[in-house]
Write a protein that holds these residues in place. Structure first.
Motif, mmCIF file in Angstrom:
data_model
loop_
_atom_site.group_PDB
_atom_site.id
_atom_site.type_symbol
_atom_site.label_atom_id
_atom_site.label_comp_id
_atom_site.label_asym_id
_atom_site.label_seq_id
_atom_site.Cartn_x
_atom_site.Cartn_y
_atom_site.Cartn_z
ATOM 1 N N MET A 24 21.002 -2.172 -3.008
ATOM 2 C CA MET A 24 20.822 -0.856 -3.628
ATOM 3 C C MET A 24 20.657 -1.013 -5.127
ATOM 4 N N ASN A 25 19.921 -0.097 -5.692
ATOM 5 C CA ASN A 25 19.800 -0.129 -7.148
ATOM 6 C C ASN A 25 19.643 1.265 -7.726
ATOM 7 N N LEU A 26 19.920 1.373 -8.997
ATOM 8 C CA LEU A 26 19.788 2.647 -9.704
ATOM 9 C C LEU A 26 19.046 2.440 -11.017
ATOM 10 N N ASN A 27 18.128 3.343 -11.305
ATOM 11 C CA ASN A 27 17.481 3.358 -12.614
ATOM 12 C C ASN A 27 18.065 4.500 -13.425
ATOM 13 N N ILE A 28 18.629 4.157 -14.558
ATOM 14 C CA ILE A 28 19.210 5.191 -15.416
ATOM 15 C C ILE A 28 18.284 5.436 -16.594
ATOM 16 N N ALA A 29 17.949 6.699 -16.802
ATOM 17 C CA ALA A 29 17.126 7.060 -17.970
ATOM 18 C C ALA A 29 18.056 7.502 -19.084
ATOM 19 N N TRP A 30 18.012 6.791 -20.187
ATOM 20 C CA TRP A 30 18.828 7.172 -21.353
ATOM 21 C C TRP A 30 17.888 7.795 -22.365
ATOM 22 N N LEU A 31 17.985 9.120 -22.479
ATOM 23 C CA LEU A 31 17.087 9.860 -23.352
ATOM 24 C C LEU A 31 17.452 9.681 -24.818
ATOM 25 N N TYR A 32 16.498 9.292 -25.608
ATOM 26 C CA TYR A 32 16.622 9.179 -27.065
ATOM 27 C C TYR A 32 17.855 8.396 -27.536
ATOM 28 N N PRO A 33 18.035 7.169 -27.057
ATOM 29 C CA PRO A 33 19.221 6.406 -27.481
ATOM 30 C C PRO A 33 19.223 6.122 -28.975
ATOM 31 N N ASP A 34 18.036 6.169 -29.610
ATOM 32 C CA ASP A 34 17.967 5.902 -31.041
ATOM 33 C C ASP A 34 18.123 7.165 -31.875
ATOM 34 N N ILE B 77 26.969 5.390 -20.655
ATOM 35 C CA ILE B 77 26.021 4.469 -20.025
ATOM 36 C C ILE B 77 26.774 3.228 -19.523
ATOM 37 N N ILE B 78 27.665 2.716 -20.392
ATOM 38 C CA ILE B 78 28.415 1.517 -20.019
ATOM 39 C C ILE B 78 29.279 1.807 -18.787
ATOM 40 N N ALA B 79 29.937 2.964 -18.770
ATOM 41 C CA ALA B 79 30.842 3.294 -17.659
ATOM 42 C C ALA B 79 30.070 3.378 -16.339
ATOM 43 N N VAL B 80 28.965 4.098 -16.332
ATOM 44 C CA VAL B 80 28.196 4.251 -15.098
ATOM 45 C C VAL B 80 27.639 2.895 -14.648
ATOM 46 N N THR B 81 27.116 2.128 -15.606
ATOM 47 C CA THR B 81 26.529 0.826 -15.275
ATOM 48 C C THR B 81 27.573 -0.098 -14.656
ATOM 49 N N LYS B 82 28.716 -0.224 -15.333
ATOM 50 C CA LYS B 82 29.743 -1.153 -14.840
ATOM 51 C C LYS B 82 30.282 -0.709 -13.486
ATOM 52 N N GLY C 107 28.377 -3.671 -6.473
ATOM 53 C CA GLY C 107 27.212 -4.400 -5.978
ATOM 54 C C GLY C 107 25.900 -3.649 -6.087
ATOM 55 N N ILE C 108 25.875 -2.597 -6.889
ATOM 56 C CA ILE C 108 24.634 -1.839 -7.077
ATOM 57 C C ILE C 108 23.964 -2.327 -8.361
ATOM 58 N N ASP C 109 22.708 -2.726 -8.271
ATOM 59 C CA ASP C 109 21.993 -3.176 -9.475
ATOM 60 C C ASP C 109 21.605 -1.973 -10.330
ATOM 61 N N VAL C 110 21.730 -2.143 -11.625
ATOM 62 C CA VAL C 110 21.409 -1.034 -12.527
ATOM 63 C C VAL C 110 20.398 -1.483 -13.574
ATOM 64 N N ILE C 111 19.407 -0.648 -13.779
ATOM 65 C CA ILE C 111 18.505 -0.859 -14.911
ATOM 66 C C ILE C 111 18.599 0.376 -15.802
ATOM 67 N N VAL C 112 18.903 0.156 -17.077
ATOM 68 C CA VAL C 112 18.941 1.276 -18.029
ATOM 69 C C VAL C 112 17.632 1.290 -18.801
ATOM 70 N N LYS C 113 16.945 2.425 -18.736
ATOM 71 C CA LYS C 113 15.666 2.529 -19.444
ATOM 72 C C LYS C 113 15.825 3.425 -20.658
ATOM 73 N N ASP C 114 15.493 2.905 -21.813
ATOM 74 C CA ASP C 114 15.515 3.720 -23.024
ATOM 75 C C ASP C 114 14.272 4.598 -23.048
ATOM 76 N N ILE C 115 14.477 5.900 -23.070
ATOM 77 C CA ILE C 115 13.348 6.834 -23.088
ATOM 78 C C ILE C 115 13.366 7.541 -24.436
ATOM 79 N N SER C 116 12.411 7.217 -25.296
ATOM 80 C CA SER C 116 12.406 7.880 -26.602
ATOM 81 C C SER C 116 11.027 8.454 -26.907
ATOM 82 N N ASP D 23 16.734 7.577 -11.519
ATOM 83 C CA ASP D 23 17.626 8.167 -10.525
ATOM 84 C C ASP D 23 18.793 8.912 -11.152
ATOM 85 N N LEU D 24 18.966 8.753 -12.448
ATOM 86 C CA LEU D 24 20.086 9.404 -13.134
ATOM 87 C C LEU D 24 19.677 9.574 -14.591
ATOM 88 N N ILE D 25 19.960 10.764 -15.132
ATOM 89 C CA ILE D 25 19.521 11.058 -16.495
ATOM 90 C C ILE D 25 20.739 11.192 -17.399
#
Lengths: 441, 263
Positions: B1-11, B22-27, B33-42, B54-56
């Protein structure tokens, strides 16, 4: 109310002694508070006694170290200085410092006032500088205690306003102009923007060493967007946080050239190089030679809690005051470079620390190499422990009782090695008191 | 299983420890055992990056930074986010982001700043003399929150089993937020101010999207919310109930209790 200044000074020295006698605190701000009540414009009298002028040091991080460096450079050059030591950097602290060095008749016999000033107090201080030569050092603006100071941009706005009413040609009645010279950090875009908007004469300091660039930007960045046009800044390289060699590809706003300097910092840490360069610029402005500045700084001993060193049981202990994400990251980077084997992290949430401890999640604990042991303590020990857990650090231990935390951390250091302590402000005072054997008031 | 997290405007919208969420959800996902990719969306990020998430998450901002993000958010990102929220993709909007997803924000000077109305709420700033709402805050999650999730009985985390419903945090906001009828509050304020300091409620929930004034690191000390978001994300993505193995949250709740003991 028209009380002669000499009466105020005598009364205040009495109060100060009484306050120390009754153990009401060190008496660093009481006299000033009282004097300001009796004579709100008392600073006018004091600053007009200063033969050469005033040097003000402002910024989020580095005020205490920089002003102490400036004091050392000037004193070694034969100048007499009034200085507010130990971070009493509100108006009452500055007034207290003046009272302390005033004669019985309320006069000050000094060439320069060297004052570090709290971000919010700078606008309150400037109106008392009428007709004086004022050198203002702008070190940096980082996020710091949002609950107390508000956002970085709000501080910048306040400073811009404060400088505007002091600018030449705007000398409204009752607001006589001071002769202001700025010494500003070229590597901080927001500081440059403040300096240039003011149109005041400015000397820029900075670092021109690409070898110090960070490999990966830290997270706690405040100002990666152009303060002028709002678009993304281009960084040729970042030294730390948002300090670096920057330019705006859209509006052309760019880092100004800096005063050439080969001054080396007497203390480890890139942030101390900034403090050194700033102090060096001030030294040159007031007529010191490169050689004498160099010599002064070589004999510099760190300020209270800022890389201050202690020895216990044959082991060295170094305190690195770390009170906000930029400062904490800078300390962490420095102790890692110094090959720390054990660190003690102490997080308090009292008024001087800021009640909000959210910022620890902006500190890059993930950069701590495996094998470094951490002991965490302080009022918010569990918040810090939680941060450790989520940073992936395995070697952390929590000890809510500070004296035991120090013992425990020392046990993890071999003789000859150094224990690095990273405390917030009130935690630093507590650690010092434990190490020096004095009781906490 | 995996999750893609969209992090809006991290900068731009990451003011004070927002990264903690972000750290809490990822860890907490990775520990299961779920793989996580955090995508910076700016500003410059293509919207397809957002669409495939999959999560905003969107955090707090200073005025200047929020203004910079404002137009990009309103014109490019928010229409997609609205569709995603409607389709059940979980989201967490904290502080300035919570205000930004509403119908409008009325500053103390100047005109209303329109928002996308993903949440049926509006925010008003009552002037620069008005008190900022600052301090530690404690609230009790409302029973309707569990009703808002599609499958409350599937929440198998430690927190749920022990019926914990208290959340703690720190708030620091000048704006007062008022919810419309389509929106339910997240929690009842026990200590602190919450949405507006008047009606005693904090935050808002719409489908699987949560808004809150608990700024910065809301999730580390409130793991039940972190797990709720992870679980909703997995269910929406894989279309089935996915129970989450319980984690040892002793330290998380000691940190929470320590805050409760201090106020």
């Amino acid at each position: 109310m028209n009380i002669p200044i000499s009466v105020i000074v005598i009364l205040n020295n009495l109060v100060s002694r009484l306050s120390r006698f009754l153990n009401l605190g060190a008496g660093a701000t009481w006299p000033g508070e009282l004097a300001l009540y009796a004579k709100p414009d008392i600073l006018n009298d004091f600053t007009s006694d200063l033969r050469k002028g005033v040097i003000i040091v402002a910024g989020t991080n580095g005020k205490t170290t920089t002003s102490l460096m400036i004091k050392k450079i000037l004193e070694d050059n034969g100048e007499r200085i009034v200085h507010n030591a130990s971070g009493a950097n509100l108006l009452n602290g500055i007034v207290s410092a003046c009272i302390k060095s005033a004669s019985r008749t309320g006069r000050i016999d000094a060439d320069w006032g060297v004052f570090e000033v709290d971000e919010n107090s700078l606008p309150l201080l400037l109106p008392f500088m009428h007709g004086r030569q004022v050198n203002i050092v702008f070190l940096n603006l980082f996020r710091d205690q949002l609950d107390r100071y508000g956002e970085v941009d709000i501080i910048a706005e306040k400073w811009e306003k404060a400088l505007k009413i002091r600018s030449p040609g705007d000398g409204k009645r009752g607001r006589q102009c001071a002769d202001i010279q700025l010494i500003a950090n070229a590597d901080d875009p927001l500081i440059v923007s403040i300096a240039q908007k003011s149109a005041l004469p400015t000397v820029f300091f900075g670092i021109d060493s690409p070898s110090f660039f960070l490999k990966k930007a830290e997270h706690a960045t405040d100002s990666a967007y152009c303060p002028r046009c709002g678009r993304k800044l281009f960084y040729q390289g970042v030294y730390f946080s948002h300090l670096g060699v920057w330019s705006c590809p859209h509006c052309g706003f760019a880092r100004p050239p800096v005063q050439a300097s080969r001054l080396r910092s007497p203390l480890p840490g890139l942030y101390n190089l900034y403090n050194t360069r700033a102090a060096g610029c001030v030294g040159k402005l007031v007529g010191c030679t490169d050689v004498s500045i160099h010599r002064s700084l070589a004999g510099f001993t760190p300020a209270f809690g800022r890389q201050e060193e202690f020895v216990k049981d044959g082991k060295k202990i170094k305190l690195f005051l770390s009170k906000n994400p930029a400062g904490f990251n800078a300390s962490l980077r420095t102790v890692i470079e110094l090959k720390a084997t054990a660190v003690l992290l102490v997080l308090n949430d009292r008024i001087p620390d800021g009640r909000d401890v959210s910022w620890i999640w902006d500190v890059d604990f993930e950069t701590v190499p495996p094998g470094v042991q951490a002991v965490v303590s302080g009022d918010r020990v569990y918040d810090l422990a939680l941060r450790m857990k989520y940073s992936g650090m395995t070697e952390y231990h929590r000890e809510p009782e500070l004296p035991r935390a120090i013992e425990s951390a020392l046990d993890r250091v071999r003789p000859g090695e150094t224990l690095y302590v990273l405390p917030t402000y009130s935690a630093m005072l507590e650690v010092r008191k434990i190490l020096t054997g004095k009781h906490i008031l | 299983m995996n999750l893609n997290i969209a992090w809006l405007y991290p900068d731009l919208m990451s003011t004070y420890g927002d990264r903690g969420n972000i750290i809490a959800v990822t860890k907490r996902a990775e520990w299961r055992g779920i793989d996580v990719i955090v995508k910076d969306i700016s500003l410059g990020t293509a919207v397809r990056e957002l669409k495939s998430s999959d999560l905003i998450f969107m955090g707090g901002a200073q005025d200047r930074q929020q203004k910079i993000a404002g137009r990009d958010f309103l014109e490019r990102k928010s229409p997609i986010m609205r569709d995603m929220v409607e389709r059940g993709v979980p989201a967490l909007f904290v502080c300035a982001a919570y205000q930004a997803v509403g119908r409008y924000y009325k500053p103390y000077q100047g005109d209303r700043i329109p928002g996308p109305g993903i949440f049926d709420l509006y925010t008003e700033h009552s002037g620069d003399q008005a008190k900022r709402l600052i301090g530690n805050v404690v609230a009790e999650i409302l029973p309707s929150f569990w009703g808002a999730s599609a499958t409350p009985e599937s929440d198998s985390g430690h927190a749920r089993m022990t019926k914990r419903t208290t959340i703690v945090g720190f708030e620091n906001h000048g704006g007062r937020t008022y919810l419309g009828p389509a929106l339910k509050p997240l929690a009842k304020v026990i200590k602190g101010f919450g949405n507006n300091g008047e009606d005693g409620f904090e935050g808002a929930v719409y489908k699987h999207a949560v808004g809150s004034y608990f700024h910065g690191p809301l999730l580390p000390k409130n793991p039940l919310l972190a797990d709720w978001l992870i679980q909703r994300a997995l269910e929406t993505k894989y279309g089935k109930r996915i129970p989450l193995p319980a984690l040892d949250d002793t330290l998380e709740y000691r940190a929470q209790t320590a805050v409760l003991n201090r106020i």
